[in-house]
Design an enzyme around this catalytic site. Structure first.
Site, mmCIF file in Angstrom:
data_model
loop_
_atom_site.group_PDB
_atom_site.id
_atom_site.type_symbol
_atom_site.label_atom_id
_atom_site.label_comp_id
_atom_site.label_asym_id
_atom_site.label_seq_id
_atom_site.Cartn_x
_atom_site.Cartn_y
_atom_site.Cartn_z
ATOM 1 N N GLY A 424 23.818 66.456 -18.153
ATOM 2 C CA GLY A 424 24.980 65.608 -18.965
ATOM 3 C C GLY A 424 25.221 64.568 -18.018
ATOM 4 O O GLY A 424 25.407 64.663 -16.855
ATOM 5 N N GLY A 426 28.521 61.585 -17.915
ATOM 6 C CA GLY A 426 29.754 61.314 -18.435
ATOM 7 C C GLY A 426 30.683 60.329 -17.615
ATOM 8 O O GLY A 426 30.261 59.991 -16.328
ATOM 9 N N THR A 430 28.308 63.541 -13.136
ATOM 10 C CA THR A 430 26.882 64.030 -13.564
ATOM 11 C C THR A 430 27.002 65.844 -13.626
ATOM 12 O O THR A 430 27.471 66.363 -12.594
ATOM 13 C CB THR A 430 25.904 63.471 -12.341
ATOM 14 O OG1 THR A 430 25.983 62.367 -12.475
ATOM 15 C CG2 THR A 430 24.598 63.957 -13.171
ATOM 16 N N VAL A 431 26.498 66.285 -14.373
ATOM 17 C CA VAL A 431 26.243 67.859 -14.613
ATOM 18 C C VAL A 431 24.740 68.169 -14.431
ATOM 19 O O VAL A 431 23.940 67.575 -15.054
ATOM 20 C CB VAL A 431 26.711 68.157 -15.821
ATOM 21 C CG1 VAL A 431 26.798 69.658 -15.714
ATOM 22 C CG2 VAL A 431 28.190 67.740 -16.065
ATOM 23 N N LYS A 445 29.105 70.470 -11.648
ATOM 24 C CA LYS A 445 29.451 69.211 -11.858
ATOM 25 C C LYS A 445 29.665 68.201 -10.738
ATOM 26 O O LYS A 445 30.586 68.668 -9.809
ATOM 27 C CB LYS A 445 30.806 69.317 -12.930
ATOM 28 C CG LYS A 445 31.167 67.944 -13.421
ATOM 29 C CD LYS A 445 32.229 68.108 -14.108
ATOM 30 C CE LYS A 445 32.718 66.865 -14.832
ATOM 31 N NZ LYS A 445 33.949 66.898 -15.607
ATOM 32 N N ASP A 542 41.234 65.555 -21.602
ATOM 33 C CA ASP A 542 40.089 64.740 -22.240
ATOM 34 C C ASP A 542 39.388 65.813 -23.279
ATOM 35 O O ASP A 542 38.148 66.201 -23.339
ATOM 36 C CB ASP A 542 39.137 64.417 -21.114
ATOM 37 C CG ASP A 542 37.961 63.325 -21.594
ATOM 38 O OD1 ASP A 542 38.142 62.857 -22.512
ATOM 39 O OD2 ASP A 542 36.878 63.541 -20.926
#
Ligand SMILES: *[C@@H]1O[C@H](CO)[C@@H](O)[C@H](O)[C@H]1NC(C)=O
Ligand SMILES: *[C@@H]1O[C@H](CO)[C@@H](O)[C@H](O)[C@H]1NC(C)=O
Ligand SMILES: *[C@@H]1O[C@H](CO)[C@@H](O)[C@H](O)[C@H]1NC(C)=O
Ligand SMILES: *[C@@H]1O[C@H](CO)[C@@H](O)[C@H](O)[C@H]1NC(C)=O
Ligand SMILES: *[C@@H]1O[C@H](CO)[C@@H](O)[C@H](O)[C@H]1NC(C)=O
Ligand SMILES: *[C@@H]1O[C@H](CO)[C@@H](O)[C@H](O)[C@H]1NC(C)=O
Ligand SMILES: *[C@@H]1O[C@H](CO)[C@@H](O)[C@H](O)[C@H]1NC(C)=O
Ligand SMILES: *[C@@H]1O[C@H](CO)[C@@H](O)[C@H](O)[C@H]1NC(C)=O
Ligand SMILES: *[C@@H]1O[C@H](CO)[C@@H](O)[C@H](O)[C@H]1NC(C)=O
Ligand SMILES: *[C@H]1O[C@H](CO)[C@@H](O)[C@H](O)[C@H]1NC(C)=O
Length: 748
Positions: A424, A426, A430-431, A445, A542
């Site tokens: 991921g 976002g 970054t994950v 993360k 969020d």
């Protein structure tokens, strides 16, 4: 046959001359060693020595020579032309046998009646010249006579061939070895013819190549004597190398006895590398090969080292190799060795360089490591590692302690942050998917930069969030503070995000709704827990479908606290930079920058709308009025055409009421004023209530139709009129309904 003019070998003692000089080892001291141009090497000699007690100058009497008229050397009555010690030969002039006819007095039959001199078979030829003639050579000794000879005829002068002795006018034969005590005889076949014929007969032994036939010789040979080569020997007839007495042994120092090619006496020869006269009392002397023209085969005189009986070719000091002429020669350093040396040097050089490089690398890596450690320490400190440790130290329940991962652990887990492991990307970072040493699958993360001033806050969050142990919240396993930006390690959730779940669903039906409702309830519960139940209220900040993960059983897990803020207990709102995701962002928060729990409520409202409509919360692709899903949804709700915006396929008679209720709840969450929104707890309760009821109604569908029908009717009356709340038996739910009635009109 009458033979006249026999020449007998007699010894004539004559005056000897003394001319020139020869090597001292060739003659005895006190002896005359020349006669005219002839040398007289020992064992030959003339007279007695003037020294050494007047001993004879010859080895034994048979070697005694004479010098006539101080110029001509004789042995007996034969003129000596040459004496060769090395080959034990001597060249003498010997007579020609003539035959002019039996009645002629000129006929001669020369003999050489010595035992110790034999005709050299290799060096001489026996020749007969004449027409109708023959000649032979007799050797008589030891009571045996050996003979050889040849015949020659003529059939006309025209057949003669000057220079060729091949049977016409002239014949020749080789001489067998060991011919001694010889007689040479020439004869004619038809003696009666001789006086009237032109040609006469001549026979003789002659040194090879010293006679050339000419047709004129048939009338008369122009010489009486020809050179012949004789072999001579030392010792007596019966002597040989093994029997010769020591007393008479003629071979002196550095020489050896040789009787291979003789049956009379023996010969002496110098040992290898010696030269000179083996018969001379001083013996053979060493050959100084270095002084010879070819330096004994050495490259140069300088490369030659002579020693007694030997020599060797060497290379000067500092040089190696072969000092011989044909060899590889001398080089300052032998090429092979030089190569070896160079190779060694190269190896040493390379080795040294390698060592230096190696040491350099080690030092560098140590430096790097220490730098890295320093950096890690710096980051650790910068990232509040010690503070966190302190906090963690205070914790009693060790199961809830966030683990502080080392940088290397994380690096290993993520395969050095392998791009392919990114699950991921976002707004917050970054994950990576990773696997810890204990095989736990984790999500790592990597946030974007964190403001140094917020580190305390961050640490606090890590501390707090790690304590959250809620089945619908992604568990924070720990963090890594040794990197510039702290890394957060979460449990890994397998089935992706809720967003994907909604927006990729192809077949939508009642089951879908049930799942979505379940998810909504779970998320609400989680957020409610964060807002209230946790030790310090946590505002997620969020909330969005992208941050809600689903595991294998579609259980929702709220994740991503990257932007979350802890709300100090004595505060209800926190002033921050407006942060969030467009489409989910609380408009009030946007205006005031005052972050409250209600911001999460708003965002959750959007998620609810997403669940209902299956649409994305914000899409530039949509017409302007529908771009913001929340606004669009509310407008439809207001118009009373809610079901138009519910995702097709999901709605059915059974869930209409429920969907309507959820829609109303969503609308309440989306109220502009935060304070008018329900709390997360209220929302959670309402959704949970609905789920329970739904479960109930589902199970009892057939039995309890009335209730369900009733509920449906009641709900369908108006979305603004939730009169009876007793069904839910929950205060929060009721109060929420009140809220809803008041606020929903606001500003829409
Ligand atoms: C050597 O020759 C000389 C003259 O040439 C003579 O006077 C002398 O006696 C000779 N010596 C011997 C030993 O024959
Ligand atoms: C040489 O010496 C021998 C004895 O050694 C002697 O019989 C002989 O007469 C001598 N000859 C001459 C020419 O002096
Ligand atoms: C030696 O010399 C004399 C006189 O000069 C001469 O008559 C004689 O023939 C010579 N002997 C030899 C062998 O030449
Ligand atoms: C040498 O030859 C003659 C005949 O030519 C002979 O009478 C004499 O016995 C021979 N001498 C020896 C030693 O054989
Ligand atoms: C051989 O040589 C001699 C003199 O050189 C000459 O007179 C004679 O004619 C020659 N004979 C032949 C057959 O050529
Ligand atoms: C020698 O020659 C004469 C005359 O030509 C001849 O009569 C005689 O038979 C010959 N003798 C021999 C032995 O050939
Ligand atoms: C040397 O002479 C002896 C006796 O004369 C003889 O038995 C022996 O075979 C000879 N040796 C050689 C090598 O000729
Ligand atoms: C024989 O020769 C060797 C080496 O050349 C030398 O040492 C020795 O003295 C010589 N012997 C005699 C008797 O000359
Ligand atoms: C020459 O050879 C001798 C004997 O083999 C040795 O002792 C000497 O050292 C050599 N000299 C050189 C220059 O090789
Ligand atoms: C004999 O032969 C030698 C060399 O082989 C040469 O020098 C010499 O002149 C010759 N003598 C005669 C008479 O042909």
């Amino acid at each position: 046959m009458e033979v006249k003019g026999i020449v007998l070998l007699t010894i004539i003692v004559a005056l000897l001359s003394f001319v020139g000089s020869v090597s001292s080892t060739q003659f005895l001291t006190g002896c005359n060693y020349t006669c005219g141009n002839s040398k007289i090497p020992y064992p030959f000699g003339i007279g007695n020595s003037t020294e050494q007690g007047n001993a004879p100058c010859y080895l034994d009497p048979k070697f005694e020579l004479s010098c006539v008229n101080n110029s001509i050397l004789y042995i007996g009555n034969l003129q000596v032309l040459d004496i060769d010690i090395l080959h034990t030969q001597m060249e003498v002039l010997f007579y020609v046998s003539k035959y002019y006819g039996y009645e002629y007095e000129e006929n001669t039959k020369p003999t050489l009646n010595t035992e110790w001199l034999s005709i050299s078979s290799k060096e001489n030829k026996f020749i007969t010249v004449g027409c109708d003639s023959y000649g032979y050579l007799d050797s008589t000794y030891n009571s045996n006579t050996y003979s050889t000879g040849c015949l020659t005829r003529c059939h006309g002068n025209e057949m003669f061939d000057n220079g060729t002795c091949s049977g016409i006018g002239c014949c020749q034969v080789d001489i067998p070895s060991r011919m001694r005590n010889i007689t040479v005889e020439a004869f004619s076949f038809n003696e009666s013819l001789l006086p009237s014929r032109i040609c006469r007969t001549y026979s003789f032994v002659v040194k090879n190549n010293n006679y050339s036939f000419s047709s004129t010789h048939l009338k008369g040979l122009p010489f009486k004597e020809v050179p012949i080569v004789l072999d001579w020997h030392v010792g007596e007839f019966e002597d040989n190398c093994s029997t010769v007495s020591k007393k008479n042994y003629a071979c002196m120092n550095n020489s050896f006895c040789d009787d291979k090619h003789t049956d009379f006496g023996y010969r002496c020869k110098c040992n290898k590398n010696y030269e000179g006269n083996p018969y001379h009392p001083d013996g053979c002397t060493d050959i100084n090969e270095c002084e010879t023209p070819n330096h004994g085969g050495c490259k140069s005189k300088a490369n030659c080292n002579n020693s007694d009986g030997n020599y060797n070719c060497f290379c000067p000091v500092g040089q190696f190799g072969d000092g011989t002429k044909g060899g590889t020669g001398c080089q300052p350093v032998k090429p092979h060795d030089r190569n070896g040396y160079l190779m060694l040097l190269t190896l040493i050089g390379v080795g040294a360089v390698l060592i230096v490089v190696f040491v350099g690398i080690i030092l560098y890596s140590i430096y790097q490591k220490s730098r890295l450690i320093k950096l890690k320490k710096k980051f650790y400190k910068q990232n509040g590692g010690s503070i966190l440790e302190q906090k963690l130290g205070q914790r009693k329940d060790s199961s809830q302690i966030a683990h502080i991962f080392s940088e290397s652990e994380i690096r290993k887990a993520t395969n050095n942050y392998d791009e392919s492991l990114i699950i991921g990307r976002g707004g917050f970072g970054t994950v990576f998917k990773g696997e810890l040493a204990d095989n736990t699958i984790v999500a790592v993360k990597k946030s974007k930069t964190i403001d140094a001033s917020q580190i305390d806050q961050f640490i606090n969050e890590v501390d707090v969030v790690s304590q959250i142990n809620h089945r619908n919240v992604v568990k924070l396993l720990g963090c890594c503070l040794e990197t510039q930006v702290p890394l957060l390690v979460y449990e890994f959730i397998t089935n992706g995000t809720l967003s994907d779940f909604i927006h990729t669903q192809v077949k939508v039906n009642n089951e879908t709704w049930k799942t979505r409702l379940k998810i909504a309830a779970e998320v609400a519960g989680a957020l409610s827990y964060l807002h209230s139940a946790a030790t310090i209220p946590i505002i997620h900040r969020d909330v969005k479908s992208d941050n809600i993960l689903l595991d294998g059983t579609d259980t929702a897990k709220v994740s991503d606290f990257g932007a979350s803020r802890l709300v100090p207990l004595d505060q209800t709102e926190v002033a921050t930079m407006v942060q969030g995701t467009i489409g989910y962002l609380d408009p009030e928060y946007m205006q005031t920058s005052q972050l409250t729990e209600k911001s999460d409520v708003y965002s959750f409202g959007v998620v609810l709308v997403e669940l209902l409509t299956g649409e994305k919360p914000f899409c530039f692709g949509r017409p302007e009025e529908t771009r913001n899903l929340a606004m669009y949804f509310l407008s439809f709700l207001k118009k009373g055409s809610l079901f138009q915006v519910i995702q097709g396929g999901m709605l059915n008679e059974g869930n209409k009421q429920e969907i309507k209720e959820v829609a109303i709840l969503a609308a309440e969450c989306l109220r502009v004023k935060g304070e008018e929104r329900p709390t997360m707890k209220e929302v959670a309760m309402e959704l949970e209530g609905m789920r329970l009821m739904e479960k109930h109604s589902w199970i009892n569908e057939d039995i309890n139709v009335e209730e369900s029908h009733y509920l449906l009717n009641e709900s369908s009356s108006s979305i603004y009129e939730h009169g009876d709340s007793s069904k839910h038996g929950d205060i929060g739910y009721d109060s929420l309904k009140d809220h809803a009635l008041i606020v929903m009109d606001d500003g829409r």
